[in-house]
Design a protein around this motif. Structure first.
Motif, short mmCIF file in Angstrom:
data_model
loop_
_atom_site.label_atom_id
_atom_site.label_comp_id
_atom_site.label_asym_id
_atom_site.label_seq_id
_atom_site.Cartn_x
_atom_site.Cartn_y
_atom_site.Cartn_z
N PHE A 21 4.31 11.89 1.73
CA PHE A 21 4.46 10.87 1.59
C PHE A 21 4.15 9.12 1.54
O PHE A 21 2.77 9.75 3.30
CB PHE A 21 5.28 10.82 2.33
N ILE A 22 3.35 8.41 1.13
CA ILE A 22 2.54 7.28 1.11
C ILE A 22 2.86 6.54 0.87
O ILE A 22 4.20 5.57 1.18
CB ILE A 22 1.21 7.29 -0.16
N CYS A 23 2.98 6.07 2.28
CA CYS A 23 3.21 4.21 3.24
C CYS A 23 2.37 3.06 3.15
O CYS A 23 1.19 3.18 3.62
CB CYS A 23 3.74 4.47 4.37
N VAL A 24 2.62 2.34 1.73
CA VAL A 24 1.49 0.95 2.08
C VAL A 24 2.70 -0.03 2.73
O VAL A 24 3.43 -0.45 2.14
CB VAL A 24 1.14 1.13 0.80
N LYS A 25 1.44 -0.74 3.05
CA LYS A 25 2.24 -1.95 3.84
C LYS A 25 2.25 -2.70 2.91
O LYS A 25 1.26 -3.16 1.99
CB LYS A 25 1.53 -2.02 5.34
N PRO A 26 2.59 -4.00 2.75
CA PRO A 26 2.83 -5.11 2.42
C PRO A 26 2.30 -6.19 2.56
O PRO A 26 1.62 -6.16 3.42
CB PRO A 26 4.40 -6.00 2.77
N ILE A 27 1.36 -6.85 1.74
CA ILE A 27 0.66 -7.79 1.69
C ILE A 27 1.02 -9.11 2.23
O ILE A 27 1.53 -9.96 2.31
CB ILE A 27 -0.01 -8.29 0.70
N ILE A 28 0.23 -9.64 3.66
CA ILE A 28 0.15 -10.45 3.86
C ILE A 28 -0.45 -11.03 4.43
O ILE A 28 -1.31 -11.13 4.77
CB ILE A 28 1.21 -10.08 5.56
N LYS A 29 -0.45 -11.88 3.10
CA LYS A 29 -1.65 -13.61 3.34
C LYS A 29 -1.94 -14.32 4.03
O LYS A 29 -1.10 -15.04 4.53
CB LYS A 29 -1.29 -14.82 1.48
N ALA A 30 -3.17 -14.42 4.96
CA ALA A 30 -2.84 -15.20 5.45
C ALA A 30 -4.06 -16.28 5.39
O ALA A 30 -5.43 -15.58 4.87
CB ALA A 30 -4.07 -14.59 6.73
N GLU A 90 -8.90 -16.65 2.86
CA GLU A 90 -7.54 -15.85 2.43
C GLU A 90 -7.71 -14.31 2.36
O GLU A 90 -8.74 -13.29 2.08
CB GLU A 90 -7.26 -16.07 1.33
N TYR A 91 -7.32 -13.90 3.05
CA TYR A 91 -6.58 -12.30 3.86
C TYR A 91 -5.89 -12.07 3.89
O TYR A 91 -5.02 -12.68 3.82
CB TYR A 91 -7.70 -11.52 4.74
N ASN A 92 -5.82 -10.22 4.24
CA ASN A 92 -4.65 -9.67 4.21
C ASN A 92 -4.81 -9.63 5.65
O ASN A 92 -4.95 -8.40 6.57
CB ASN A 92 -4.78 -8.33 3.15
N SER A 93 -3.57 -9.97 6.20
CA SER A 93 -3.63 -9.85 7.39
C SER A 93 -2.79 -8.38 8.25
O SER A 93 -2.55 -7.74 9.36
CB SER A 93 -2.99 -10.74 8.12
N GLY A 94 -2.15 -7.90 6.93
CA GLY A 94 -1.01 -7.37 7.47
C GLY A 94 -1.36 -5.39 7.41
O GLY A 94 -1.02 -4.54 7.37
N GLY A 135 -16.08 -4.05 1.47
CA GLY A 135 -16.54 -5.05 2.44
C GLY A 135 -16.29 -6.60 1.44
O GLY A 135 -15.09 -7.21 1.55
N ASN A 136 -16.24 -6.38 -0.34
CA ASN A 136 -15.83 -7.76 -0.76
C ASN A 136 -14.65 -7.59 -1.33
O ASN A 136 -13.56 -8.91 -1.99
CB ASN A 136 -16.16 -6.96 -2.63
N GLY A 137 -13.31 -6.59 -1.09
CA GLY A 137 -11.96 -6.36 -1.24
C GLY A 137 -11.62 -7.47 0.05
O GLY A 137 -10.42 -7.30 0.74
N LEU A 138 -12.03 -7.16 1.35
CA LEU A 138 -11.74 -7.10 2.94
C LEU A 138 -11.29 -8.77 2.57
O LEU A 138 -9.83 -8.94 3.56
CB LEU A 138 -12.63 -7.32 3.90
N PHE A 139 -11.93 -9.82 2.11
CA PHE A 139 -11.49 -11.52 2.31
C PHE A 139 -12.24 -11.94 0.90
O PHE A 139 -12.86 -11.61 0.64
CB PHE A 139 -11.95 -11.89 3.76
N HIS A 140 -11.32 -13.45 1.37
CA HIS A 140 -11.91 -13.92 -0.14
C HIS A 140 -12.46 -15.45 0.01
O HIS A 140 -11.70 -15.91 1.18
CB HIS A 140 -10.99 -13.84 -1.27
N VAL A 141 -13.23 -16.32 -0.95
CA VAL A 141 -13.85 -17.25 0.27
C VAL A 141 -13.74 -18.42 -0.64
O VAL A 141 -14.27 -17.93 -2.20
CB VAL A 141 -15.55 -17.27 0.26
#
Length: 233
Positions: free
Chosen positions: A11-20, A186-190, A127-133
């Protein structure tokens, strides 16, 4: 004896994206030297790639003010002024009233490059997918501002550059002093992969180790160095 077989389900559990989202400010510690691709340079490059020889009658005499004007990122559109018609007085005028920018992706690139070099991440792709500017008003560009609004935002810099085969050329580019820029992160805090403090530290490291623009730190120069104003509100 025959071996027993089992059917296992993974089973694969993927948490929802929480935009910060957060707005931060970077402050220049050394001048920012900007060099956008000029329309004149792009036209000449296209002609060369198409095998078209630039005729002598089509060559335009170098105009330092025009070269400087075309090296800027005009946020509200470049004025309808021909390359040859630019003067230092016009540069001075627009330097006080117009808005200028710089690619937002360059800030992220500096941060990722610095973090990779110190071994904080195994590869730049992750690293490129961790956050956006992003810029504040324009996602693609951050606006370059200066603390002294009574003066033009930039000065025209004259630099000797090597262009190969032992030859040199003079380049005229805008140089911003006492500059700063506000940008949106902007990044996924979740995901649990990175937090805000780490992102801010990465960006600050990028300003210290890499810098922005031409003749920047990572290219052996001294321009484009910056730090993060963490107390910015």
């Amino acid at each position: 004896m025959k071996k027993a077989t089992t059917n296992e389900t993974t089973f694969i559990c993927v948490k929802p994206i929480i935009k910060a989202e957060y707005t931060i400010r970077i402050v220049g510690d050394s001048p920012l030297l900007v060099h956008a691709w000029s329309e004149k340079a792009k036209k000449e490059m296209l002609q060369a790639q198409q095998g078209k020889k630039l005729l002598k009658k089509d060559k335009v005499a170098k105009n330092p003010a025009g070269e400087c004007a075309e090296a800027l990122y005009w946020l509200d559109g470049k004025p309808d002024i021909d390359y040859s018609d630019w003067t230092e007085d016009l540069l001075h005028q627009y330097g006080k009233t117009a808005r200028f920018g710089f690619p937002a992706c360059a800030v992220k690139a500096a941060a990722i490059s610095a973090a990779y070099r110190i071994g904080a991440m195994k590869n730049k792709v992750t690293g490129n997918g961790l956050f956006h500017v992003f810029g504040i008003d324009d996602p693609e560009f951050i606006e370059i501002k200066t603390f002294d609004e009574s003066k033009p935002k930039f000065e025209m810099a004259e630099d000797e550059v090597k262009i190969g085969m032992g030859t040199s050329d003079l380049r005229y580019r805008p140089k911003f002093y006492n500059w700063y820029a506000d940008l949106r992160i902007e990044y996924n805090s979740g995901s649990g992969m990175i937090d805000l403090d780490s992102i801010l530290n990465m960006i600050e490291l990028g300003g210290d180790m890499c810098g922005l623009g031409e003749w920047r730190i990572e290219k052996g120069g001294s321009c484009g160095k910056f730090h993060v104003n963490k107390n910015f509100d």
